[in-house]
Structure formats: structure tokens, C-alpha cells
Design a protein around this motif. Sequence first.
Motif, PDB file in Angstrom:
ATOM      1  N   SER A  66       0.810  -1.223   0.000  1.00 46.58           N
ATOM      2  CA  SER A  66       0.000   0.000   0.000  1.00 46.58           C
ATOM      3  C   SER A  66       0.842   1.270   0.000  1.00 46.58           C
ATOM      4  N   HIS A  67       2.090   1.173   0.423  1.00 47.66           N
ATOM      5  CA  HIS A  67       2.951   2.352   0.469  1.00 47.66           C
ATOM      6  C   HIS A  67       3.844   2.498  -0.763  1.00 47.66           C
ATOM      7  N   ALA A  68       3.877   1.507  -1.615  1.00 42.74           N
ATOM      8  CA  ALA A  68       4.693   1.575  -2.836  1.00 42.74           C
ATOM      9  C   ALA A  68       3.920   2.353  -3.891  1.00 42.74           C
ATOM     10  N   THR A  69       3.852   3.662  -3.694  1.00 41.83           N
ATOM     11  CA  THR A  69       2.993   4.520  -4.504  1.00 41.83           C
ATOM     12  C   THR A  69       3.752   5.581  -5.291  1.00 41.83           C
ATOM     13  N   ALA A  70       5.066   5.512  -5.310  1.00 38.38           N
ATOM     14  CA  ALA A  70       5.839   6.527  -6.026  1.00 38.38           C
ATOM     15  C   ALA A  70       5.615   6.381  -7.532  1.00 38.38           C
TER      16      ALA A  70
END
Length: 157
Positions: free
Chosen positions: A79-83
Motif C-alpha cells: 500500500s505504500h509503494a505509490t511513487a
Amino acid sequence: MLDGRSLTTEALLAIAERRANVECAPDALERVRLARATVEGIIGRDEVVYGINTGFGALVNTRIDSTDLERLQLNLIRSHATAVGTPMTDVEVRAMMAVRLNSLLAGHSGVHEDPLQQLVELLNHGITPVVPRLGSLGASGDLAPLSHVALALIGEG
């Protein structure tokens, strides 16, 4: 040798530019193991501790069943791999990986030793995950980029 305490700018640049291999100091690995044992004890005693067996943010009071803890951690990375955007350079990503590895070697996070060894292997074998340049979450500004590195460690990046 990374020890969680004494990484210099010169040593960091040598790692980032592939002029030096990485090793973890034995005393640093022992600190990591001791911190991990603390986390394992919390789980074993079924204590409720934020970030270990609860939800995050607004879900702070939501208890996560012990059978779902691994899935919780995997989903947190995903969920945090949003770059987005163009990738960082290999030197930038390698520097980021080395700094995070060194930080984890301080022994304050409770992380398992395996991801640290994986970071060492990636750095020493010249394997650099693709990390998009733009976007992050949180005050630290490194959650999205580091999540992209973590995806590589779990075979999804």
C-alpha cells in the motif's frame, strides 16, 4: 563495515558507487537479534502493541489476529509503494538502501535479520531495485521509495 552508528559520507558514497562491498558488524547483528526477540516476545505473550498487531493510523484500536500479521506487513509494503515518475539513479537507490540498512543495524526496529542480509546481497551483487522518483507518504518522506525497495525483497518489485 556497517554498524548502525558510524557510517560516513565517504563510506556511503563508496557503497553507492559500487566501489565497496557491504558487511554488517557482528555486534550490530546481535543488537538486531535482541530487538527482534523483543518483538517475538510481544507476539508470543499476545500483547497489543501498535504497528505489531494493530491497525495503523485511524485503525490504531483494531486488533489484528496473529494469523494475519504476515499479511498485514505485506499489505503495508504494497500500500505504500505509490511513487511515480522517472526512476531514481542507481547511485541514489543504492545510497538509500545503505542508509536504511545502517539505520536498521542500530537495533531499534525489531526487524528480522533476513531483510538486512537481503539488502547486503543486493548491494554486493549490484542489483538495484527500480524506485520511482516522485511521491511519498508521511513526515519522513521515505515510505514510498523504501516500499519499492521492500517490494524487491519480497519478490514483487
